[in-house]
Design an enzyme around this catalytic site. Structure first.
Site, PDB file in Angstrom:
ATOM      1  N   TRP A  99       0.838  -1.204   0.000  1.00 36.06           N
ATOM      2  CA  TRP A  99       0.000   0.000   0.000  1.00 36.06           C
ATOM      3  C   TRP A  99       0.870   1.251   0.000  1.00 36.06           C
ATOM      4  CZ3 TRP A  99      -4.098  -1.694  -1.873  1.00 36.06           C
ATOM      5  CH2 TRP A  99      -4.714  -2.854  -1.429  1.00 36.06           C
ATOM      6  N   ASP A 165      -1.849   6.875   6.099  1.00 35.34           N
ATOM      7  CA  ASP A 165      -2.845   5.890   5.705  1.00 35.34           C
ATOM      8  C   ASP A 165      -3.098   5.023   6.937  1.00 35.34           C
ATOM      9  OD1 ASP A 165      -4.304   3.761   4.759  1.00 35.34           O
ATOM     10  OD2 ASP A 165      -2.892   3.209   3.154  1.00 35.34           O
ATOM     11  N   LYS A 189     -11.992  -1.992   6.972  1.00 39.89           N
ATOM     12  CA  LYS A 189     -11.231  -2.755   7.966  1.00 39.89           C
ATOM     13  C   LYS A 189     -11.758  -2.526   9.390  1.00 39.89           C
ATOM     14  CE  LYS A 189      -8.324  -3.479   4.444  1.00 39.89           C
ATOM     15  NZ  LYS A 189      -7.580  -2.545   3.599  1.00 39.89           N
TER      16      LYS A 189
HETATM   17  C1  LIG Z   1      -6.937  -2.166   2.370  1.00 45.42           C
HETATM   18  C2  LIG Z   1      -5.932  -1.094   2.394  1.00 45.42           C
HETATM   19  C3  LIG Z   1      -5.828  -0.139   1.358  1.00 45.42           C
HETATM   20  C4  LIG Z   1      -6.662  -0.206   0.103  1.00 45.42           C
HETATM   21  O1  LIG Z   1      -7.922   0.228   0.355  1.00 45.42           O
HETATM   22  P1  LIG Z   1      -8.996   0.382  -0.839  1.00 45.42           P
HETATM   23  O2  LIG Z   1     -10.142   0.986  -0.108  1.00 45.42           O
HETATM   24  O3  LIG Z   1      -9.260  -0.996  -1.345  1.00 45.42           O
HETATM   25  O4  LIG Z   1      -8.428   1.258  -1.874  1.00 45.42           O
HETATM   26  C5  LIG Z   1      -4.897   0.860   1.496  1.00 45.42           C
HETATM   27  N1  LIG Z   1      -4.106   0.940   2.576  1.00 45.42           N
HETATM   28  C6  LIG Z   1      -4.171   0.050   3.578  1.00 45.42           C
HETATM   29  C7  LIG Z   1      -3.257   0.178   4.752  1.00 45.42           C
HETATM   30  C8  LIG Z   1      -5.086  -0.992   3.519  1.00 45.42           C
HETATM   31  O5  LIG Z   1      -5.154  -1.893   4.511  1.00 45.42           O
END
Ligand SMILES: *Cc1c(COP(=O)(O)O)cnc(C)c1O
Length: 354
Positions: A99, A165, A189
């Site tokens: 990511w 993020d 999540k």
């Molecule tokens: C799942 C995840 C993403 C991607 O998220 P999307 O909503 O599918 O774009 C990005 N960063 C982290 C840390 C993630 O766990």
């Protein structure tokens, strides 16, 4: 009975969230209409989004001068929106997984990117030491690396504003939001079903980028219209509100952190005391949200058998990401300790049987 749900994302939600969302799909706010078929501009839905934003501010103690946004496009769109809006000359990024790498790739479209450190050399199994340069517009990092089970559980001291993020560990600890220009988290999540991304942005950093920004990709659009410039993802936002109410009722993020630490402690203890299972993340970098482990080399061929053994006990979602292999147990806020105990018992029984 519901299965023990260890999926990494989309992932387990509280019963409170699911039940209230079902009720609202049948009859939302006493309107005798479904949540799925009402105007996002109705006063009933406006109350939902306003309460959700207020609860985010309350739970994370967000200071004055920040806006809470509910956007589409997933966390992946934030990889692009962040540099589009905030990168003036140069930004610094920490590379701790897929990511983070995806975020770096997008940032390079907008300016110079200084990758201050990377753990790619060891399949992202640790959080590398890093120094944040003073001559950048912001420093971006991923607080929890969902695929590799590593986590930076603190808000680093920094000469420049932070951008993070927090998709897979938001609401699992108190955060000093004042250190950040921007925080984002895909909902699927720890918040809600997929389809909405939570963004917390400092208002004063917007409007400085030296480029025209398409309306939908400009944070200012969404700040000015309070996430109602276009139709927001109504259902996930409603579900997010239920989760946030549930978090508040649980005692807030400090209390959630204690419970999360306990759950992770139980599983890591079991791994560390096992001859059959071994953790993949370096001990000082271990995540309390995603626990990655494999079988010791002499038992390697038993991995699929263990997944089947666990499934027979209603334990699902423990297969590791293909880039790490083995197992990954995601212990998001909504996962009860009883599920962790069930997994640990299965590990012990399986080990005994072999
Ligand atoms: C799942 C995840 C993403 C991607 O998220 P999307 O909503 O599918 O774009 C990005 N960063 C982290 C840390 C993630 O766990």
């Amino acid at each position: 009975m519901k299965k023990h749900n260890f999926y990494a994302g989309p992932s387990i939600l509280s019963e409170y969230t699911i039940n209230n969302t079902i009720d609202a799909i049948r009859n939302f706010a006493g309107m005798d209409l479904s949540l799925l078929e009402i105007s996002h501009r109705s006063k009933q839905f406006t109350a939902v989004i306003n309460e959700a934003s207020a609860l985010v501010k309350e739970l994370l103690d967000v200071p004055e001068g920040y806006s809470v946004l509910w956007l589409g496009g997933g966390a992946s769109l934030q990889f692009c929106m962040v540099p589009y809006n905030l990168l003036i000359n140069k930004a610094a990024y920490l590379e701790t997984g897929v990511w983070a790498s995806n975020a770096i790739k997008e940032a390079r479209l907008f300016g110079e990117v200084d990758v201050v450190a990377s753990s790619r050399d060891q399949n992202f199994s640790y959080i590398p030491d890093f120094k944040i340069p003073a001559d950048v517009d912001y420093f971006h990092f991923t607080t929890n690396n969902t695929i590799y089970g590593t986590e930076l559980r603190r808000d680093p001291d920094s000469p420049v504003p932070l951008v993070a993020d927090m998709s897979s560990d938001i609401f699992s600890r108190p955060v000093d939001v004042s250190k950040y220009d921007l925080i984002y988290a895909g909902a699927q999540k720890n918040i809600a079903p997929a389809g909405v991304t939570l963004v917390i942005v400092k208002d004063s950093v917007l409007g400085r980028a030296p480029r025209p920004i398409p309306t939908m990709l400009d944070y200012k659009t969404h700040v000015n219209k309070e996430s109602m410039f276009n139709t927001p993802p109504v259902l996930p936002i409603f579900a997010a509100l239920q989760t946030l109410r549930y978090y508040k009722e649980q005692g807030g993020v400090k209390q959630l952190e204690l419970i999360d630490m306990e759950k992770a402690g139980v599983l890591y203890d079991a791994i560390d005391n096992s001859r059959m299972f071994q953790g993949t993340a370096r001990a000082d970098s271990r995540s309390i949200m995603n626990v990655c482990f494999v079988m010791a080399p002499e038992y390697k061929e038993l991995e699929q058998e263990f997944i089947d053994f666990a499934a027979a006990r209603n334990i699902v979602g423990i297969k590791g990401h293909r880039s790490v292999g083995g197992f990954r147990a995601s212990l998001y806020n909504a996962l009860p300790l009883a599920s962790v105990n069930a997994l640990v018992q299965a590990m012990k029984d399986f080990e005994k049987a072999h």
